[in-house]
Motif scaffolding. Structure first.
Motif, PDB file in Angstrom:
ATOM      1  N   PRO A 116     -49.812  74.907  68.043  1.00  0.00           N
ATOM      2  CA  PRO A 116     -48.914  75.008  69.228  1.00  0.00           C
ATOM      3  C   PRO A 116     -49.246  74.000  70.126  1.00  0.00           C
ATOM      4  CG  PRO A 116     -49.776  77.157  68.269  1.00  0.00           C
ATOM      5  CD  PRO A 116     -50.563  76.147  67.843  1.00  0.00           C
ATOM      6  N   GLY A 117     -48.338  73.303  70.676  1.00  0.00           N
ATOM      7  CA  GLY A 117     -48.151  72.695  71.869  1.00  0.00           C
ATOM      8  C   GLY A 117     -48.724  71.282  71.709  1.00  0.00           C
ATOM      9  N   VAL A 118     -49.028  70.711  70.437  1.00  0.00           N
ATOM     10  CA  VAL A 118     -49.608  69.446  69.955  1.00  0.00           C
ATOM     11  C   VAL A 118     -48.623  68.252  70.199  1.00  0.00           C
ATOM     12  CG1 VAL A 118     -49.287  69.681  67.495  1.00  0.00           C
ATOM     13  CG2 VAL A 118     -51.040  68.382  68.538  1.00  0.00           C
ATOM     14  N   GLY A 119     -47.154  69.070  70.176  1.00  0.00           N
ATOM     15  CA  GLY A 119     -46.295  67.687  70.423  1.00  0.00           C
ATOM     16  C   GLY A 119     -45.274  67.574  69.332  1.00  0.00           C
ATOM     17  N   PRO A 145     -40.383  78.643  65.089  1.00  0.00           N
ATOM     18  CA  PRO A 145     -41.007  78.091  66.208  1.00  0.00           C
ATOM     19  C   PRO A 145     -42.055  79.160  66.873  1.00  0.00           C
ATOM     20  CG  PRO A 145     -38.466  78.187  65.993  1.00  0.00           C
ATOM     21  CD  PRO A 145     -38.964  78.825  64.979  1.00  0.00           C
ATOM     22  N   SER A 146     -42.817  78.564  67.579  1.00  0.00           N
ATOM     23  CA  SER A 146     -43.973  79.407  68.151  1.00  0.00           C
ATOM     24  C   SER A 146     -43.665  80.668  68.807  1.00  0.00           C
ATOM     25  CB  SER A 146     -44.741  78.621  69.194  1.00  0.00           C
ATOM     26  OG  SER A 146     -45.133  77.577  68.658  1.00  0.00           O
ATOM     27  N   SER A 147     -42.564  80.844  69.583  1.00  0.00           N
ATOM     28  CA  SER A 147     -42.337  82.312  70.127  1.00  0.00           C
ATOM     29  C   SER A 147     -40.714  82.659  69.970  1.00  0.00           C
ATOM     30  CB  SER A 147     -42.294  81.991  71.814  1.00  0.00           C
ATOM     31  OG  SER A 147     -42.919  80.766  72.360  1.00  0.00           O
ATOM     32  N   THR A 197     -42.942  72.787  61.607  1.00  0.00           N
ATOM     33  CA  THR A 197     -43.498  74.319  61.317  1.00  0.00           C
ATOM     34  C   THR A 197     -44.877  74.363  62.326  1.00  0.00           C
ATOM     35  OG1 THR A 197     -44.109  76.052  60.085  1.00  0.00           O
ATOM     36  CG2 THR A 197     -44.759  74.026  59.186  1.00  0.00           C
ATOM     37  N   VAL A 198     -45.147  75.442  62.885  1.00  0.00           N
ATOM     38  CA  VAL A 198     -46.478  75.671  63.328  1.00  0.00           C
ATOM     39  C   VAL A 198     -47.458  75.925  62.688  1.00  0.00           C
ATOM     40  CG1 VAL A 198     -45.817  77.974  64.025  1.00  0.00           C
ATOM     41  CG2 VAL A 198     -47.599  76.490  65.715  1.00  0.00           C
ATOM     42  N   GLY A 199     -48.572  75.018  62.682  1.00  0.00           N
ATOM     43  CA  GLY A 199     -49.703  75.067  61.780  1.00  0.00           C
ATOM     44  C   GLY A 199     -50.533  76.271  62.091  1.00  0.00           C
ATOM     45  N   ASN A 243     -51.482  62.657  68.633  1.00  0.00           N
ATOM     46  CA  ASN A 243     -50.651  62.519  69.808  1.00  0.00           C
ATOM     47  C   ASN A 243     -51.303  62.768  71.025  1.00  0.00           C
ATOM     48  OD1 ASN A 243     -48.138  62.395  70.975  1.00  0.00           O
ATOM     49  ND2 ASN A 243     -47.827  64.502  71.231  1.00  0.00           N
ATOM     50  N   LYS A 244     -50.604  62.509  72.204  1.00  0.00           N
ATOM     51  CA  LYS A 244     -51.338  62.715  73.637  1.00  0.00           C
ATOM     52  C   LYS A 244     -52.396  61.661  73.519  1.00  0.00           C
ATOM     53  CE  LYS A 244     -49.856  67.462  73.894  1.00  0.00           C
ATOM     54  NZ  LYS A 244     -49.930  68.893  74.587  1.00  0.00           N
ATOM     55  N   SER A 245     -52.196  60.614  72.948  1.00  0.00           N
ATOM     56  CA  SER A 245     -53.303  59.450  73.212  1.00  0.00           C
ATOM     57  C   SER A 245     -53.419  59.121  74.446  1.00  0.00           C
ATOM     58  CB  SER A 245     -53.003  58.345  72.144  1.00  0.00           C
ATOM     59  OG  SER A 245     -53.163  58.973  70.666  1.00  0.00           O
ATOM     60  N   THR A 288     -50.359  58.299  68.880  1.00  0.00           N
ATOM     61  CA  THR A 288     -48.776  58.127  69.514  1.00  0.00           C
ATOM     62  C   THR A 288     -49.073  58.849  70.960  1.00  0.00           C
ATOM     63  OG1 THR A 288     -48.286  60.472  68.719  1.00  0.00           O
ATOM     64  CG2 THR A 288     -47.664  58.513  67.551  1.00  0.00           C
ATOM     65  N   VAL A 289     -48.018  58.406  71.914  1.00  0.00           N
ATOM     66  CA  VAL A 289     -47.737  59.228  72.984  1.00  0.00           C
ATOM     67  C   VAL A 289     -46.293  59.634  73.041  1.00  0.00           C
ATOM     68  CG1 VAL A 289     -47.809  59.218  75.616  1.00  0.00           C
ATOM     69  CG2 VAL A 289     -49.237  57.877  74.444  1.00  0.00           C
ATOM     70  N   ALA A 290     -46.014  60.650  72.380  1.00  0.00           N
ATOM     71  CA  ALA A 290     -44.595  61.057  71.732  1.00  0.00           C
ATOM     72  C   ALA A 290     -43.860  61.207  73.291  1.00  0.00           C
ATOM     73  CB  ALA A 290     -44.672  62.480  70.910  1.00  0.00           C
ATOM     74  N   SER A 291     -44.428  61.762  74.180  1.00  0.00           N
ATOM     75  CA  SER A 291     -43.565  62.037  75.388  1.00  0.00           C
ATOM     76  C   SER A 291     -42.889  60.641  75.860  1.00  0.00           C
ATOM     77  CB  SER A 291     -44.225  62.704  76.358  1.00  0.00           C
ATOM     78  OG  SER A 291     -45.542  61.993  76.438  1.00  0.00           O
TER      79      SER A 291
HETATM   80  N1  GTP Z   1     -49.862  63.954  77.945  1.00  0.00           N
HETATM   81  C1  GTP Z   1     -48.683  63.977  76.984  1.00  0.00           C
HETATM   82  N2  GTP Z   1     -48.057  65.082  76.663  1.00  0.00           N
HETATM   83  C2  GTP Z   1     -47.233  65.201  75.634  1.00  0.00           C
HETATM   84  C3  GTP Z   1     -47.312  64.456  74.754  1.00  0.00           C
HETATM   85  N3  GTP Z   1     -46.243  65.006  73.662  1.00  0.00           N
HETATM   86  C4  GTP Z   1     -45.796  66.050  74.155  1.00  0.00           C
HETATM   87  N4  GTP Z   1     -46.407  66.335  75.300  1.00  0.00           N
HETATM   88  C5  GTP Z   1     -46.230  67.592  75.982  1.00  0.00           C
HETATM   89  O1  GTP Z   1     -46.794  68.565  75.197  1.00  0.00           O
HETATM   90  C6  GTP Z   1     -46.071  69.913  75.624  1.00  0.00           C
HETATM   91  C7  GTP Z   1     -45.783  70.386  74.198  1.00  0.00           C
HETATM   92  O2  GTP Z   1     -45.077  69.653  73.565  1.00  0.00           O
HETATM   93  P1  GTP Z   1     -44.224  70.305  72.152  1.00  0.00           P
HETATM   94  O3  GTP Z   1     -43.530  69.085  71.722  1.00  0.00           O
HETATM   95  O4  GTP Z   1     -43.212  71.283  72.807  1.00  0.00           O
HETATM   96  O5  GTP Z   1     -45.188  70.660  71.223  1.00  0.00           O
HETATM   97  P2  GTP Z   1     -45.055  71.613  69.901  1.00  0.00           P
HETATM   98  O6  GTP Z   1     -46.053  71.340  68.969  1.00  0.00           O
HETATM   99  O7  GTP Z   1     -43.411  71.426  69.319  1.00  0.00           O
HETATM  100  O8  GTP Z   1     -45.050  73.085  70.428  1.00  0.00           O
HETATM  101  P3  GTP Z   1     -44.766  74.449  69.543  1.00  0.00           P
HETATM  102  O9  GTP Z   1     -43.493  74.185  68.928  1.00  0.00           O
HETATM  103  O10 GTP Z   1     -44.691  75.597  70.598  1.00  0.00           O
HETATM  104  O11 GTP Z   1     -45.914  74.646  68.917  1.00  0.00           O
HETATM  105  C8  GTP Z   1     -44.753  69.414  76.213  1.00  0.00           C
HETATM  106  O12 GTP Z   1     -44.977  69.760  77.688  1.00  0.00           O
HETATM  107  C9  GTP Z   1     -44.852  68.084  75.959  1.00  0.00           C
HETATM  108  O13 GTP Z   1     -44.141  67.268  77.079  1.00  0.00           O
HETATM  109  C10 GTP Z   1     -48.091  63.229  74.916  1.00  0.00           C
HETATM  110  O14 GTP Z   1     -47.875  62.297  74.070  1.00  0.00           O
HETATM  111  N5  GTP Z   1     -48.789  63.192  76.001  1.00  0.00           N
END
Ligand code: GTP
Ligand code: MG
Length: 283
Positions: A20-23, A49-51, A111-113, A157-159, A192-195
Motif C-alpha cells: 500500500p502506498g508504494v505508488g 483498492p486499499s480502502s 492490485t494491492v500486494g 519507485n520513489k527513487s 522511477t519517480v512516478a510522481s
Molecule cells: N516522493 C515520491 N512520492 C511518490 C512517488 N510516486 C508516488 N508518490 C506518492 O506516494 C503516495 C501514494 O501513491 P499511490 O500512487 O496512491 O500509491 P498506491 O500504491 O496506488 O497506493 P494504494 O492504492 O493505496 O495501495 C502519493 O502521495 C503519491 O503522490 C515518487 O516517485 N516519489
C-alpha cells in the motif's frame, strides 16, 4: 461472454502490484500517459483498492487519473472482488475479456500486494510488475512473500528518496540467486519517480521487451492456455458449489461436517459423498 470471445485475445495484460502506498496508482497514471503518446488504447482496472470501504483510495485514484478522464481511448474502473463468491479469480478475467474485446491494446491491472491477491493477478497477467520503494523494508519483504517468483519487472519507485540503490542491489542479489531455466526471462529492474514521470519510458520499453520475449519463446501461448484452464476451473468449481448450496441448502454439508467432527467420517470420504449426491440428482 460468447459474443465477446471472437474479439478478445489481442490485449497485453500488465499487472502492477506492491505494498500500500508504494505508488501503484501514480505509476499507472504515468504509464497511461506514456502509452497514449504511442497511440495505444488503454484499460485500467484497480482491483480491491486499499480502502474499498472508506472510498479513500478510490477518490485518491480518481484525482490521480483525472488527466485521462476525458480521453475516449482510456477506460478506468475500480472493482472490489474480495468477499465475493470466487473472489479475484472469478471476476477479474471477465472484466479483462470485456476490455480486451473493446479494443484495448494494453490493460493495466492494479492490485494491492497483500496476501494471495498478487499471486492471483500474476497468474492472469502477461507481464507482472512488482513495485518496491526505499524505506519500506520491501527488499526483505520481497523474499518473504515469494514476490521474486512472480515479478517479470521490478520497479523501484520513489527513487527520489534515499536507499533506492540499496534496494536495487538487494534485489539484484536475490534475482541472481533464483533458479531459472535456460533461455528464461531474466527480470529487469527499473528505477522511477512516478510522481514526476521519471523512468516511465524505461518501464514501457521493458514491458515491450518482455512481450517480445513471451512471443518469441512461445511462453505467451503457454501462459494464456494456463490462464484459460484456471478460468474454466474457477467457473466450474463455483458452479458446483452453487449447485450443492442451492439443492441442499447446506443440509447435506452440515451433516457431513458433523460426521467428520464426530470422527465417524473423514473429509475425503465426505467430499466424495457430496459429489455423488449431485450426480444422483435428476438434470
Ligand atoms: N516522493 C515520491 N512520492 C511518490 C512517488 N510516486 C508516488 N508518490 C506518492 O506516494 C503516495 C501514494 O501513491 P499511490 O500512487 O496512491 O500509491 P498506491 O500504491 O496506488 O497506493 P494504494 O492504492 O493505496 O495501495 C502519493 O502521495 C503519491 O503522490 C515518487 O516517485 N516519489
Ligand atoms: Mg492505488
Amino acid at each position: 461472454m460468447a459474443g465477446l470471445a471472437p474479439y478478445a485475445g489481442n490485449a497485453h495484460v500488465v499487472g502492477l502490484t506492491g505494498s500500500p502506498g508504494v505508488g501503484k496508482s501514480t505509476s499507472t497514471a504515468a504509464l497511461v500517459s506514456a502509452l497514449r503518446e504511442q497511440g495505444k488504447r488503454v484499460g485500467v482496472l484497480a482491483v480491491d483498492p486499499s480502502s474499498p470501504f472508506s472510498g479513500g483510495a478510490l477518490l485518491g485514484d480518481r484525482v490521480r487519473m483525472q488527466d485521462h478522464a476525458l480521453d475516449r481511448s482510456v477506460y478506468i474502473r475500480s472493482m472490489a472482488s474480495r468477499g465475493h463468491l470466487g473472489g479475484l479469480s472469478w471476476a477479474t478475467p471477465q472484466a479483462l475479456r470485456v476490455l480486451d474485446a473493446a479494443g484495448c491494446d494494453v490493460i493495466l491491472v492494479e492490485t494491492v500486494g497483500v496476501g494471495q491477491s498478487e499471486v492471483e493477478i500474476a497468474a492472469m497477467a502477461d507481464t507482472t510488475i512488482v513495485l518496491l520503494a526505499p524505506g519500506m523494508g520491501d527488499g526483505i519483504q520481497a523474499a518473504k512473500a515469494g514476490i521474486l517468483e512472480i515479478g517479470d519487472l521490478f520497479v523501484i519507485n520513489k527513487s527520489d528518496r534515499d536507499g533506492a540503490d540499496q534496494v536495487r542491489r538487494e534485489l539484484r542479489g536475490m534475482i541472481g540467486l533464483t533458479d531459472r531455466a535456460e533461455g528464461a526471462w531474466r527480470p529487469e529492474i527499473v528505477k522511477t519517480v512516478a510522481s514526476k514521470g521519471e523512468g516511465i519510458d524505461e518501464v514501457v520499453a521493458a514491458i515491450d521487451r518482455h512481450r517480445e520475449h513471451l512471443v518469441a519463446s512461445g511462453e505467451l501461448d503457454t501462459r494464456r492456455l494456463r490462464r484459460a484452464r484456471d478460468e474454466i476451473e474457477a467457473i466450474a468449481v463455483t458452479a458446483l458449489r452453487e449447485q450443492w448450496r442451492g439443492v441442499h441448502e447446506n443440509a447435506a454439508l452440515d451433516q457431513f461436517a458433523a460426521e467428520v467432527v464426530a470422527g465417524d467420517s473423514d473429509p475425503y470420504a465426505a467430499a466424495d459423498l457430496l459429489l455423488e449426491s449431485l450426480d444422483a440428482l435428476p438434470d
